[in-house]
Design an enzyme around this catalytic site. Structure first.
Site, PDB file in Angstrom:
ATOM      1  NE  ARG A  55       7.849 -68.781 -76.841  1.00  0.00           N
ATOM      2  CZ  ARG A  55       6.534 -68.680 -76.731  1.00  0.00           C
ATOM      3  NH1 ARG A  55       5.989 -68.529 -75.542  1.00  0.00           N
ATOM      4  NH2 ARG A  55       5.764 -68.737 -77.793  1.00  0.00           N
TER       5      ARG A  55
ATOM      6  CG  HIS B 296       1.773 -77.134 -69.787  1.00  0.00           C
ATOM      7  ND1 HIS B 296       0.971 -76.661 -68.772  1.00  0.00           N
ATOM      8  CD2 HIS B 296       2.959 -76.504 -69.647  1.00  0.00           C
ATOM      9  CE1 HIS B 296       1.646 -75.782 -68.049  1.00  0.00           C
ATOM     10  NE2 HIS B 296       2.846 -75.653 -68.562  1.00  0.00           N
TER      11      HIS B 296
ATOM     12  CG  HIS C  78       3.822 -72.860 -61.181  1.00  0.00           C
ATOM     13  ND1 HIS C  78       3.755 -74.199 -61.512  1.00  0.00           N
ATOM     14  CD2 HIS C  78       4.045 -72.197 -62.339  1.00  0.00           C
ATOM     15  CE1 HIS C  78       3.942 -74.341 -62.810  1.00  0.00           C
ATOM     16  NE2 HIS C  78       4.117 -73.141 -63.336  1.00  0.00           N
TER      17      HIS C  78
END
Length: 707
Positions: A409, A439, A596
């Site tokens: 996205r 992913h 992350h």
């Protein structure tokens, strides 16, 4: 007792509040505080486009259906509006009444048109005529079809009035419908947002392009006057995807999605609240309610101010520079093949340089013994050296296969562009899988050595993006471990062809085996926990929203298992509830690097296991995406990762702890307890390691043998 859950959207808002907490800290350098204020706005932009849009659609489809937290869409939207307005007010107060005045004290002064001196006004007028005016296209709003207002684009709107002059042909300007004559213009992208003005008394003065266009707007409408003006920005629904079962050309359908994003229904309007007439007009045209409007008494886009980092004063107004150290275990001049045959190598960015990843791919592209390269690409950034290396490898005659996820996205357009570049260079490009985002972050190199083919792999928690690797904290593993590369081979066969997934020795793959593996390990921890030696689960991730995983953690807590969670963003789990989650502690760290990495530790009755993953514990990751979970098997790498994980739970400087009532409180530090900052501690560790490698370099001794 019935398990409790926090609402996902409201939990996300508290993450942005933790970012705001950093901006409010007066001891931080001014440009870093400004950076946090900018992040708040960019976070909100995505939040409204995706999450609020989704709740609004749920409100339309099932207005009375409560989510797992017990809230209906109406209540969620009301609470979002209240909390988001509160955060944005605090953000603007911090910016306008704290950070900007503090910058002015350091002779970097923001000047609004009302305070322009005569020389500054002359400069702005000339700048507008020569640099801005030719780029502007005013749009009428009294046309049969209301003109498009692009998603997230900053605009200036003007309420016009006729100027009656003698001997001029005047017309009935308002017309019979009595509609206000409003025109708007998009703030151009090709002009710097910060405009430096003539300096005065040793001060560096600047204004914003938005201010210049509002100040000089009358020049756009000769013969008319500007009665009122307003800056505004519209966020639109971006939470829709391609119909992947339609059978139509996927790339063409994706390009249509990108066009729709600019014309989908409006979710939010931000404005500087200088014209109620214009505001009410746009609210009516965009069908927005009062709770969807955010009147900002300040600067709509604080990210424009990050241009101040280009000033001479930037260094003294920012965090001290941190290096990105090259890992001493890896050679800088030769390929890694021989090193990886001996042991796995852990890479921790941004403390360590991302250069080894780029070098690994580049060496493979140029090595005549390398036969093939396979990898996944989700987000890789502009002008990527990784893409260039893959193109070079294909031109060098190697078999190069890249699985490109076009559905990433807000990066779809960029991904389509460089996927075309790869194909033009001869790379085999696979455009993801139907109805599943890929992913996972994995790279494989196949090399001929001594008459056989040797495989090498790199598996990561973060994207193959050298730019974000300078500010995102991620972990990855270089390995030649036979069992892992064999699993990796199976993975690529599944995602690039028609192979069914065979049993993997070490890798867990969503949406097939990863979630069952996690649930099994949580259950195993329950079974191996005892009062004299309770089980232990330590996990670090970006978000925790998967109900099945949360329920399993509640069960583990009730069984006496200690659970330590480091969750950067959304957390729907409610900790500290007697009889449900009293053994669960949740903390979150917001600091100069974006946390992350995903790390999962299971004590396993003393036979400890440690995993890294591309997946958060969310439904989209575990049920609707292709993700990978991979073990840390090398003894030294295991020790390093466990030490990193433990470090995050010692932070008492930038950590917040989640309470049972949903409030995130800064972790308290005892009166005699020294301050401890996890990211600073990690940086110092890698600096010491690098200095030691320079001081005591490895020496290769050549052994003389009898012929």
């Amino acid at each position: 007792m019935e398990p409790r859950f926090f609402n996902r959207e409201l939990s996300w808002l508290e993450f942005n509040a933790r970012v705001l907490h950093q901006a409010l800290r007066k001891e931080l350098p001014l440009l870093e505080r400004l950076q946090f204020l900018s992040i708040i706005t960019s976070n909100f932009d995505e939040f409204f486009q995706v999450r609020v849009a989704a709740v609004k659609r749920a409100q339309f489809a099932a207005p009375h259906e409560a989510d797992v937290s017990g809230l209906t869409p109406d209540i969620v939207l009301q609470q979002i509006s209240v909390r988001a307005h509160q955060i944005i007010r605090q953000q603007q107060d911090c910016l306008m009444n704290d950070v900007l005045p503090a910058l002015a004290e350091r002779n970097i002064v923001y000047v609004t048109p009302a305070d322009f001196t005569a020389p500054q006004n002359d400069f702005v007028q000339n700048f507008f005529r020569t640099e801005v005016y030719p780029l502007l296209t005013p749009r009428r709003t009294d046309t049969a079809e209301f003109p498009l207002i692009g998603n997230l684009a900053l605009h200036a709107a003007f309420l016009l009035k006729p100027i009656f002059r003698a001997n001029s042909a005047n017309v009935d300007f308002k017309g019979s419908d009595d509609v206000p004559r409003i025109s708007f213009v998009k703030i151009p992208d090709g002009v710097p947002k910060v405009i430096w003005l003539p300096s005065e008394r040793g001060r560096k003065c600047f204004t914003l392009l938005d201010d210049v266009i509002l100040q000089c707007g009358t020049q756009l409408f000769p013969g008319l006057g500007v009665e009122e003006a307003m800056l505004f920005k519209v966020a639109r629904d971006a939470d829709f995807a391609v119909d992947e079962d339609s059978g139509r050309n996927f790339i063409h359908e994706m390009e249509k999605v990108l066009v729709r994003r600019n014309s989908s229904f409006a979710v939010q309007l931000s404005c500087n609240n200088t014209s109620e007439t214009i505001l009410k007009f746009f609210m009516e045209k965009l069908e927005l309610a009062e709770e969807d409007v955010y009147r900002i008494d300040g600067i709509l886009d604080p990210s424009a101010l990050m241009a101040l980092r280009d000033t001479e004063e930037s260094a003294r107004l920012s965090f001290p520079a941190w290096q990105h150290f090259y890992p001493p275990e890896l050679p800088q001049e030769e390929p890694f093949w021989n090193t990886l045959k001996q042991r796995d190598i852990l890479l921790h960015v941004p403390y360590e340089s991302y250069e080894p990843v780029v070098k690994f791919i580049s060496d493979a592209a140029d090595d005549p013994d390398v036969l093939a390269i396979k990898m996944t690409l989700y987000r890789t950034g502009r002008d990527s050296p990784i893409v260039k290396a893959l193109e070079r490898a294909a031109r060098n005659g190697k078999q190069v296969a890249v699985l490109v996820e076009l559905k990433a996205r807000f990066d779809e357009e960029r991904n389509i562009a460089w996927a075309n570049e790869l194909e033009n260079a001869g790379v085999t490009v696979i455009y993801g899988l139907v109805n599943l985002k890929v992913h996972a972050k994995i790279l494989m190199v196949m090399r001929r050595e001594d008459g056989t083919i040797r495989r090498y792999a790199h598996i990561a928690t973060g994207n193959y993006n050298p730019r974000t690797a300078k500010v995102y904290s991620d972990l990855s593993l270089f390995t030649a471990n036979y069992e892992i590369v064999n699993d990796a081979t199976q993975f690529f066969n599944v995602v690039t062809g028609y192979s069914t997934l065979q049993a993997m020795k070490h890798l867990g793959m969503a949406p097939v085996t990863l979630k069952p593996k996690l649930l099994a390990m949580i259950q195993r921890e329950i079974e191996r926990s005892a009062p004299e030696r309770p089980g232990l689960i330590i996990a670090k991730m970006n978000s925790l929203t998967h109900e099945e995983i949360i329920r399993a953690l509640y069960e583990a807590s009730r069984a006496g298992v200690r659970i330590l969670l480091n969750v950067r963003g959304i957390c729907m789990l409610v900790p500290g509830v007697p009889g449900m989650s009293e053994n669960i502690r949740v903390v979150s760290i917001v600091d100069r690097y974006l946390e992350h990495s995903r790390i999962f530790y299971f004590q396993n009755g003393g036979s400890q296991e440690l995993y890294l993953s591309s997946a958060d514990w969310m439904p989209r990751n575990l049920d609707r995406r292709i993700e990978l979970l991979f073990p840390v098997l090398d003894r030294k790498a295991f020790h390093d990762v466990k030490s990193i994980l433990d470090t995050y739970f010692r932070d008492n400087t930038n950590a917040h702890q989640l309470k049972e009532n949903g409030v995130w409180e800064p972790v308290a530090r005892g009166a005699e307890e020294p301050s401890f900052r996890a990211q600073e501690s990690l940086y110092k560790k890698y600096r010491r390691r690098s200095e030691a490698a320079v001081k005591f370099p490895k020496i290769q001794f050549e052994v003389r043998r009898k012929d």
